[in-house]
Motif scaffolding. Structure first.
Motif, mmCIF file in Angstrom:
data_model
loop_
_atom_site.group_PDB
_atom_site.id
_atom_site.type_symbol
_atom_site.label_atom_id
_atom_site.label_comp_id
_atom_site.label_asym_id
_atom_site.label_seq_id
_atom_site.Cartn_x
_atom_site.Cartn_y
_atom_site.Cartn_z
ATOM 1 N N ASN A 71 0.851 -1.197 0.000
ATOM 2 C CA ASN A 71 0.000 0.000 0.000
ATOM 3 C C ASN A 71 0.882 1.241 0.000
ATOM 4 O O ASN A 71 2.110 1.155 -0.052
ATOM 5 N N SER A 72 0.252 2.389 0.091
ATOM 6 C CA SER A 72 0.996 3.650 -0.004
ATOM 7 C C SER A 72 1.881 3.904 1.208
ATOM 8 O O SER A 72 2.748 4.778 1.171
ATOM 9 N N PHE A 73 1.668 3.149 2.287
ATOM 10 C CA PHE A 73 2.445 3.355 3.515
ATOM 11 C C PHE A 73 3.612 2.366 3.634
ATOM 12 O O PHE A 73 4.331 2.388 4.631
ATOM 13 N N LEU A 74 3.769 1.505 2.648
ATOM 14 C CA LEU A 74 4.760 0.440 2.760
ATOM 15 C C LEU A 74 6.171 0.979 2.983
ATOM 16 O O LEU A 74 6.909 0.479 3.834
ATOM 17 N N GLY A 75 6.548 2.008 2.220
ATOM 18 C CA GLY A 75 7.887 2.579 2.351
ATOM 19 C C GLY A 75 8.162 3.078 3.759
ATOM 20 O O GLY A 75 9.235 2.826 4.326
ATOM 21 N N GLU A 76 7.171 3.781 4.344
ATOM 22 C CA GLU A 76 7.332 4.303 5.700
ATOM 23 C C GLU A 76 7.429 3.158 6.715
ATOM 24 O O GLU A 76 8.221 3.212 7.665
ATOM 25 N N THR A 77 6.617 2.120 6.494
ATOM 26 C CA THR A 77 6.623 0.979 7.407
ATOM 27 C C THR A 77 7.980 0.282 7.412
ATOM 28 O O THR A 77 8.511 -0.079 8.463
#
Length: 315
Positions: A71-77
């Motif tokens: 999802n769009s938050f994968l990089g931050e995770t």
């Protein structure tokens, strides 16, 4: 749904804290691929325990793999995971290479492929752990069958620290004992204590998911009436006097509550501690002694140590 596999190349010592980080960040599953598993001689009395492909394993160290939705938050995770793992250094935990790679996997492939690693395994004189989807006929009349649904948390019950804990519980639990399980995880030690004849078990874990897992697995083994699973920070605010306290957790955590364990144990009570890497052995030993315990057994499997300690009976 598409899933991303994050793979951390690390050390055996760091497996448990990294697995905990991954679960807390929302990973839907963890797989542990330890190079040492390829060298083990497995008991094949019940058929092959593992079907291992050497190509899946590192030449040295351990792969810890987790699965996160794309999802769009994968990089931050992923960045949060990297920072949390790097932060383990301040606790003097060797994280090894700490190489992190990411790849995409199909949900259906992941949901079924991991099950091939998990087969019935005999881990002590009387205890055999089986996954819920496997059929198994007891070999001995006094054999204790511990049934688990590990969900996507691979490896439940077969890690050396768990085996050491189970073997000690089997030896030291008496009928009608009151048991405290500190850091209960999937509930395997609590369930074993109940099957060994303990009267009441209090299973504590800071992770809400672990508490739910303990509850589910207790029902699978029909011992839910003996186990009270609660979200709690170690033994803080616990006022139950116990015959046995067991904790399969990191050495850095064990040394934080040995005084509380000593206070809650009845005289002559037993404190079983596992999850101790070889390099932390003396640190835990000295802390147990300073809290008042007498160490009666020191057991080792691979690089892992378990202590069995007693609270002396006053004259």
């Amino acid at each position: 749904m598409k899933w991303s596999e994050i793979c951390i190349h690390t050390t055996n010592e760091a497996v448990e804290p990294i697995s905990n980080i991954l679960h807390e960040i929302g990973a839907s599953g963890v797989v542990i691929e330890d190079a040492l598993d390829l060298l083990k001689e497995y008991d094949t009395t019940f058929g092959e325990i593992y079907e291992l492909n050497p190509n899946d394993y590192p030449e040295e160290g351990v792969f810890v793999k987790a699965y996160l939705p794309v999802n769009s938050f994968l990089g931050e995770t992923v960045e949060e995971i990297k920072q949390a793992i790097s932060g383990l250094i301040k606790y003097d935990i060797d994280i090894g290479r700490n190489n992190v790679t990411i790849s995409e996997v199909n949900e259906q492939e992941w949901a079924t492929a991991w099950k091939k690693y998990y087969k019935p395994v005999k881990i002590s004189k009387r205890v055999t752990i089986i996954p819920t989807w496997e059929e198994y006929e007891p070999v001995d009349s006094d054999e204790i069958i511990l049934e688990l649904d590990p969900g996507m948390a691979f490896g439940t019950g077969t890690h050396p620290t768990t085996i050491l804990s189970l073997q000690a519980l089997e030896q030291y639990i008496n009928k009608e004992d009151i048991v405290l399980d500190v850091g209960s995880g999937s509930g395997v030690l609590s369930i074993a204590a109940a099957l060994f004849g303990a009267k009441q078990i209090y299973a504590f874990d800071l992770d809400e998911i672990a508490v739910k897992s303990t509850t589910i697995n207790a029902k699978l083994n029909k011992v839910e009436g003996k186990i009270i699973a609660k979200q709690n920070d170690l033994l803080k605010k616990v006022d139950v006097n116990a015959d046995v306290i067991v904790s399969n957790i990191l050495a850095e955590i064990i040394v934080r509550f040995t005084d509380e364990a000593f206070a809650l144990l009845k005289e002559g009570g037993t404190f079983i501690t596992s999850g101790i890497i070889q390099t932390k052995k003396e640190e835990v030993r000295e802390k147990l002694k300073s809290s008042g315990f007498e160490i009666i057994e020191t057991n080792q499997m691979e690089d892992w140590i378990a202590f069995v300690a007693k609270k002396p009976i006053s004259n």
